[in-house]
Design a protein around this motif. Structure first.
Motif, PDB file in Angstrom:
ATOM      1  N   LEU A  21      -3.934  -7.003  -2.299  1.00 51.47           N
ATOM      2  CA  LEU A  21      -3.253  -7.656  -2.744  1.00 51.47           C
ATOM      3  C   LEU A  21      -2.754  -9.381  -2.211  1.00 51.47           C
ATOM      4  CD1 LEU A  21      -0.462  -6.384  -5.317  1.00 51.47           C
ATOM      5  CD2 LEU A  21      -2.955  -7.124  -5.836  1.00 51.47           C
ATOM      6  N   ILE A  22      -3.849 -10.158  -2.133  1.00 50.71           N
ATOM      7  CA  ILE A  22      -3.479 -11.809  -1.746  1.00 50.71           C
ATOM      8  C   ILE A  22      -3.176 -12.857  -1.971  1.00 50.71           C
ATOM      9  CG2 ILE A  22      -4.345 -13.455  -0.249  1.00 50.71           C
ATOM     10  CD1 ILE A  22      -5.061 -10.255   1.201  1.00 50.71           C
ATOM     11  N   ASP A  23      -1.969 -12.520  -1.933  1.00 50.29           N
ATOM     12  CA  ASP A  23      -0.923 -14.179  -3.082  1.00 50.29           C
ATOM     13  C   ASP A  23      -1.610 -15.448  -2.321  1.00 50.29           C
ATOM     14  OD1 ASP A  23       0.028 -15.110  -0.624  1.00 50.29           O
ATOM     15  OD2 ASP A  23       2.370 -14.507  -1.023  1.00 50.29           O
ATOM     16  N   GLU A  24      -1.650 -16.679  -3.162  1.00 50.12           N
ATOM     17  CA  GLU A  24      -1.684 -18.129  -3.494  1.00 50.12           C
ATOM     18  C   GLU A  24      -1.738 -18.573  -1.681  1.00 50.12           C
ATOM     19  OE1 GLU A  24       2.722 -17.828  -4.515  1.00 50.12           O
ATOM     20  OE2 GLU A  24       0.543 -16.828  -5.316  1.00 50.12           O
ATOM     21  N   LEU A  25      -0.940 -17.831  -0.819  1.00 48.56           N
ATOM     22  CA  LEU A  25      -0.235 -18.313   0.137  1.00 48.56           C
ATOM     23  C   LEU A  25      -1.005 -17.625   1.395  1.00 48.56           C
ATOM     24  CD1 LEU A  25       3.154 -18.529   0.059  1.00 48.56           C
ATOM     25  CD2 LEU A  25       1.960 -20.638  -0.410  1.00 48.56           C
ATOM     26  N   GLY A  26      -2.099 -16.945   0.799  1.00 48.71           N
ATOM     27  CA  GLY A  26      -2.441 -16.327   2.315  1.00 48.71           C
ATOM     28  C   GLY A  26      -2.047 -14.718   2.363  1.00 48.71           C
ATOM     29  N   ARG A  27      -1.598 -14.366   1.841  1.00 50.86           N
ATOM     30  CA  ARG A  27      -0.344 -13.292   2.216  1.00 50.86           C
ATOM     31  C   ARG A  27      -1.337 -11.872   2.101  1.00 50.86           C
ATOM     32  NH1 ARG A  27       5.057 -14.876   1.077  1.00 50.86           N
ATOM     33  NH2 ARG A  27       5.181 -14.956  -0.807  1.00 50.86           N
ATOM     34  N   VAL A  28      -1.168 -11.351   2.726  1.00 50.13           N
ATOM     35  CA  VAL A  28      -1.055 -10.020   1.867  1.00 50.13           C
ATOM     36  C   VAL A  28       0.023  -9.273   2.002  1.00 50.13           C
ATOM     37  CG1 VAL A  28      -2.109  -7.428   2.836  1.00 50.13           C
ATOM     38  CG2 VAL A  28      -3.224  -9.798   3.805  1.00 50.13           C
ATOM     39  N   LEU A  29       0.365  -8.525   0.564  1.00 49.60           N
ATOM     40  CA  LEU A  29       1.129  -6.982   0.282  1.00 49.60           C
ATOM     41  C   LEU A  29       0.828  -5.948   1.185  1.00 49.60           C
ATOM     42  CD1 LEU A  29       3.956  -7.108  -1.830  1.00 49.60           C
ATOM     43  CD2 LEU A  29       2.214  -6.450  -3.476  1.00 49.60           C
ATOM     44  N   LEU A  30       2.409  -5.526   1.575  1.00 46.78           N
ATOM     45  CA  LEU A  30       2.351  -4.168   2.717  1.00 46.78           C
ATOM     46  C   LEU A  30       3.341  -3.131   1.959  1.00 46.78           C
ATOM     47  CD1 LEU A  30       0.767  -5.448   5.788  1.00 46.78           C
ATOM     48  CD2 LEU A  30      -0.296  -3.687   3.999  1.00 46.78           C
ATOM     49  N   THR A  31       3.638  -2.411   2.221  1.00 46.71           N
ATOM     50  CA  THR A  31       4.305  -1.080   1.621  1.00 46.71           C
ATOM     51  C   THR A  31       4.229  -0.519   2.982  1.00 46.71           C
ATOM     52  OG1 THR A  31       3.498   0.422   0.914  1.00 46.71           O
ATOM     53  CG2 THR A  31       4.303  -1.326  -0.436  1.00 46.71           C
ATOM     54  N   LEU A  32       5.510   0.227   3.637  1.00 42.73           N
ATOM     55  CA  LEU A  32       6.539   0.888   4.321  1.00 42.73           C
ATOM     56  C   LEU A  32       6.224   2.503   4.223  1.00 42.73           C
ATOM     57  CD1 LEU A  32       6.859   1.156   7.715  1.00 42.73           C
ATOM     58  CD2 LEU A  32       8.890   0.611   7.061  1.00 42.73           C
ATOM     59  N   ARG A  33       5.477   3.516   5.098  1.00 48.57           N
ATOM     60  CA  ARG A  33       5.539   4.760   3.810  1.00 48.57           C
ATOM     61  C   ARG A  33       6.052   5.530   4.612  1.00 48.57           C
ATOM     62  NH1 ARG A  33       0.850   5.706   1.719  1.00 48.57           N
ATOM     63  NH2 ARG A  33       1.271   7.973   1.923  1.00 48.57           N
ATOM     64  N   LYS A  34       6.963   6.078   3.778  1.00 44.64           N
ATOM     65  CA  LYS A  34       7.859   7.200   4.022  1.00 44.64           C
ATOM     66  C   LYS A  34       6.930   8.330   4.032  1.00 44.64           C
ATOM     67  CE  LYS A  34      12.181   4.976   2.187  1.00 44.64           C
ATOM     68  NZ  LYS A  34      13.256   6.217   1.721  1.00 44.64           N
ATOM     69  N   LEU A  35       6.376   8.666   3.795  1.00 45.49           N
ATOM     70  CA  LEU A  35       5.325   9.953   3.480  1.00 45.49           C
ATOM     71  C   LEU A  35       3.711  10.274   3.582  1.00 45.49           C
ATOM     72  CD1 LEU A  35       6.900  11.024  -0.170  1.00 45.49           C
ATOM     73  CD2 LEU A  35       7.351  11.818   1.339  1.00 45.49           C
ATOM     74  N   PRO A  36       3.620  11.153   4.395  1.00 43.86           N
ATOM     75  CA  PRO A  36       2.036  11.327   5.175  1.00 43.86           C
ATOM     76  C   PRO A  36       1.776  11.593   3.204  1.00 43.86           C
ATOM     77  CG  PRO A  36       3.360  13.594   5.106  1.00 43.86           C
ATOM     78  CD  PRO A  36       4.210  12.279   4.007  1.00 43.86           C
ATOM     79  N   PRO A  37       0.362  10.438   4.554  1.00 47.99           N
ATOM     80  CA  PRO A  37       0.245  10.555   5.026  1.00 47.99           C
ATOM     81  C   PRO A  37      -0.144   9.105   6.253  1.00 47.99           C
ATOM     82  CG  PRO A  37      -2.443   9.877   3.961  1.00 47.99           C
ATOM     83  CD  PRO A  37      -0.963  10.811   3.280  1.00 47.99           C
ATOM     84  N   GLU A  38       0.428   8.585   6.751  1.00 46.95           N
ATOM     85  CA  GLU A  38       0.687   8.144   8.086  1.00 46.95           C
ATOM     86  C   GLU A  38       1.616   7.205   7.672  1.00 46.95           C
ATOM     87  OE1 GLU A  38      -3.399   5.339   9.389  1.00 46.95           O
ATOM     88  OE2 GLU A  38      -3.444   5.674   6.959  1.00 46.95           O
TER      89      GLU A  38
END
Length: 148
Positions: A21-38
């Protein structure tokens, strides 16, 4: 010697969908994972495909469940052959470009995600998941590496 973790429940590839997801400002929505994988890596929204659920339906459901947003799918960005032998995981992971139709992105799954936030494309954290890295590269028109 690199050992592979074998799990009887997961000794076959699984399907998981990601949504960039990219917003109108060109930013990416990210989540910090608590569970596997990664665990401990920043990821795009997404999750496993349920039985008889289409890839697009999964993407829309996961965006709603994880971030409380309704989205539209724009296009397929890439497919990642997500191999994590050290975690005993093998995922086939298509990633879509999506746009938010309604809702304010917030962490709706604190048991799975410790943070959710927007990042400028030129200031992404270094610890991206394989699928997030590939989706961003595809969005930016760069060559996509399929593995960690």
């Amino acid at each position: 010697m690199n050992e592979t973790i074998q799990s009887p429940e997961r000794n076959w590839p699984r399907a998981g969908v990601g949504i960039l997801l990219i917003d109108e400002l060109g930013r990416v929505l990210l989540t910090l994972r608590k569970l596997p994988p990664e665990v401990g890596c920043w990821s795009i929204l997404g999750g496993k495909v349920d039985f008889l659920e289409s890839l697009e339906e999964c993407a829309i459901r996961e965006a709603r469940e994880e971030a409380g947003v309704e989205i539209a799918i724009e296009r397929l960005l890439c497919i990642t052959d997500h191999l994590l032998p050290s975690e005993g995981q093998h995922w086939i992971s298509p990633a879509f470009l999506g746009r938010i139709l309604s809702g304010e992105a917030r962490n709706r799954e604190p048991d799975k995600t410790s943070d959710i936030r927007w990042f400028p494309l030129d200031q992404l954290p270094p610890n991206l998941t394989v699928t997030a890295r590939n989706a961003v590269a595809a969005y930016c028109g760069r060559s996509v590496g399929a593995r960690k």
